[in-house]
Design a protein around this motif. Sequence first.
Motif, PDB file in Angstrom:
ATOM      1  N   ARG A 145      23.490  80.627 -11.892  1.00 44.50           N
ATOM      2  CA  ARG A 145      22.893  80.466 -10.407  1.00 44.50           C
ATOM      3  C   ARG A 145      21.650  80.891 -10.403  1.00 44.50           C
ATOM      4  O   ARG A 145      20.880  79.983  -9.664  1.00 44.50           O
ATOM      5  CB  ARG A 145      23.793  81.702  -9.597  1.00 44.50           C
ATOM      6  N   ARG A 146      20.952  81.725 -10.905  1.00 44.07           N
ATOM      7  CA  ARG A 146      19.455  81.851 -10.742  1.00 44.07           C
ATOM      8  C   ARG A 146      18.703  80.923 -11.112  1.00 44.07           C
ATOM      9  O   ARG A 146      17.913  80.431 -10.452  1.00 44.07           O
ATOM     10  CB  ARG A 146      19.083  83.174 -11.696  1.00 44.07           C
ATOM     11  N   HIS A 147      19.149  80.079 -12.204  1.00 47.72           N
ATOM     12  CA  HIS A 147      18.464  79.150 -12.955  1.00 47.72           C
ATOM     13  C   HIS A 147      18.617  77.933 -11.949  1.00 47.72           C
ATOM     14  O   HIS A 147      17.630  77.288 -11.543  1.00 47.72           O
ATOM     15  CB  HIS A 147      19.202  78.710 -14.237  1.00 47.72           C
TER      16      HIS A 147
ATOM     17  N   GLU B 178      18.931  77.966  -8.557  1.00 52.27           N
ATOM     18  CA  GLU B 178      18.427  78.504  -7.518  1.00 52.27           C
ATOM     19  C   GLU B 178      16.754  78.064  -7.725  1.00 52.27           C
ATOM     20  O   GLU B 178      16.143  77.570  -6.759  1.00 52.27           O
ATOM     21  CB  GLU B 178      18.403  80.059  -7.191  1.00 52.27           C
ATOM     22  N   ASN B 179      16.118  78.294  -8.848  1.00 55.47           N
ATOM     23  CA  ASN B 179      14.812  77.989  -9.249  1.00 55.47           C
ATOM     24  C   ASN B 179      14.766  76.380  -9.314  1.00 55.47           C
ATOM     25  O   ASN B 179      13.719  75.959  -8.573  1.00 55.47           O
ATOM     26  CB  ASN B 179      14.933  78.631 -10.798  1.00 55.47           C
ATOM     27  N   LEU B 180      15.609  75.865 -10.008  1.00 55.42           N
ATOM     28  CA  LEU B 180      15.464  74.310  -9.849  1.00 55.42           C
ATOM     29  C   LEU B 180      15.444  73.715  -8.380  1.00 55.42           C
ATOM     30  O   LEU B 180      14.910  72.886  -7.968  1.00 55.42           O
ATOM     31  CB  LEU B 180      16.718  73.676 -10.534  1.00 55.42           C
ATOM     32  N   ARG B 181      16.463  74.401  -7.429  1.00 55.10           N
ATOM     33  CA  ARG B 181      16.732  74.053  -6.057  1.00 55.10           C
ATOM     34  C   ARG B 181      15.129  74.289  -5.301  1.00 55.10           C
ATOM     35  O   ARG B 181      14.431  73.397  -4.513  1.00 55.10           O
ATOM     36  CB  ARG B 181      17.531  74.392  -5.509  1.00 55.10           C
ATOM     37  N   SER B 182      14.533  75.214  -5.710  1.00 55.86           N
ATOM     38  CA  SER B 182      13.223  75.759  -5.027  1.00 55.86           C
ATOM     39  C   SER B 182      12.367  74.738  -5.444  1.00 55.86           C
ATOM     40  O   SER B 182      11.195  74.410  -4.828  1.00 55.86           O
ATOM     41  CB  SER B 182      13.043  77.053  -5.152  1.00 55.86           C
ATOM     42  N   GLN B 183      12.073  74.343  -6.721  1.00 56.18           N
ATOM     43  CA  GLN B 183      11.198  73.437  -7.452  1.00 56.18           C
ATOM     44  C   GLN B 183      11.486  72.185  -6.674  1.00 56.18           C
ATOM     45  O   GLN B 183      10.240  71.341  -6.200  1.00 56.18           O
ATOM     46  CB  GLN B 183      11.466  73.207  -8.969  1.00 56.18           C
TER      47      GLN B 183
ATOM     48  N   LYS C 225       9.828  72.016  -3.038  1.00 56.63           N
ATOM     49  CA  LYS C 225       8.436  71.973  -3.120  1.00 56.63           C
ATOM     50  C   LYS C 225       8.197  70.513  -3.412  1.00 56.63           C
ATOM     51  O   LYS C 225       7.362  69.888  -2.493  1.00 56.63           O
ATOM     52  CB  LYS C 225       7.899  72.908  -4.280  1.00 56.63           C
TER      53      LYS C 225
ATOM     54  N   GLU D 263      26.113  72.673 -10.227  1.00 55.97           N
ATOM     55  CA  GLU D 263      26.195  74.123 -10.233  1.00 55.97           C
ATOM     56  C   GLU D 263      27.353  74.630 -10.173  1.00 55.97           C
ATOM     57  O   GLU D 263      28.009  75.549 -10.984  1.00 55.97           O
ATOM     58  CB  GLU D 263      25.186  74.657  -9.293  1.00 55.97           C
TER      59      GLU D 263
END
Lengths: 325, 119
Positions: B40-42, B44-49, B52, B23
């Motif tokens: 950054r948003r992309h 962030e989404n990846l990190r959240s996935q 999980k 990143e």
Amino acid sequence: MPSNPPIEKVLEELRSGKIAGETKITMECLDAIASSTVYSNAKRPEDFEHEIAEYLALFLRERPRLILLANAARYLLNEVKQGIEKGLSVTELKKLVTLKAMDFNKSMRAAIDKIGEIGARYIEDGDVILTHGASTTVLSILAKAKEEGKSIQVLVTEARPEFQGRILAMALADLGISTTLIVDSAHYYYMKKVHKVVLGATAICPNGCIVGRVGTGAVALAAHEHRVKVYVAANTQKITAEVAFAEEASHERGDPSWVLPQEESRRLGIFVANPAYDITPPEYVSLIITERGAVPPQGVILIAKEIYGWPLVTFKAADFFEYLA
Amino acid sequence: MSEAIAEVKEVFREIMLHVLECEDELILELNDPGLKEAVRRHFENLRSQLAKVYVRKLRKEYEREIKAFSERLDVTFLPSKLIPRPPRSRDRARTWIERLSSILENYEEAIKQLRKKAS
């Protein structure tokens, strides 16, 4: 060999594993021997002896490591031999075998009570007793001592990994005996507070060696070092003439998954060892308490001689079949 | 904490560090603030996935350990859990001797049967 339905039935059950447990197997085999006499066509007493020996050999071939069964065989053959010496006929020998087979079965049940009675005499009021694992003969002694009104305290080791000691501890506590469960390795720590050690045995060798649940040797050694008396409670049916048995038993392994699940030991790359028995030398044992009385380990041979005759017939594979020939 | 759980944690830490490095490198390469924000948003989404997946994996490992532990407890508390006390009216010493004798005679099978009965 003539067809003999009771023998064939038990052989089939032994092969299929339908009957399990040393006592149960021995009782079933003896019952079969007792019933088999009806089918015997033996004309001479020697033929009858040979026939009985053959049946016993068949059973022992299926379960060569059962001490109780080997002793039952030894006992029956000794009785038949003595009967022949006394000049008994085949019909009388048939009756004798049936009676003696029933006697042996009965004596197995009675032995535990008798050991309890004899062993309790060695327990004094206020004694702190240590025992390792679980043994019915030990339970019988301690229960009898309690019944006689003696106030005792018992330390029971857990006997990892199967935790058999916990069952004994539960039984003792339920009988109102002050019981403390300790981990196996704590026996040395507590030994200085202990007055007597009472142990069970899996087998007793003619030289007085005790084959017992693994850890028995260590407990006896610690007691010996602390000058604490060690009593081994076992019925005479546990005396084995097969000296090599002790050696073999010491190599026997329990299921390693009791220690660590197999998948976990494989994942960690650990070899798990779970030896089942160990051998305690006679020097560490003060007395062996049997239903025939308490004897020092060196006296075991005399009891064996009295019950099973002399020389002791061994039933180890080739020896036994040589004997038959 | 078992080795399996430690391994899950270690692997996840490495993956996250790698993702963060990627990143940072990508954002440094970009000049357009709009694009930077989108990346950054992309991520962030990846990190959240990834988080999980990590939590799921970790929970599975913990559950496996708890199950193994409960199985051990079954053995640990075996007598009190599986063997009923004899009734007061009977000769309890005799009953205990008989019970112990039958259990010790064929220990593994007896335990299996007792567990089956208890469950």
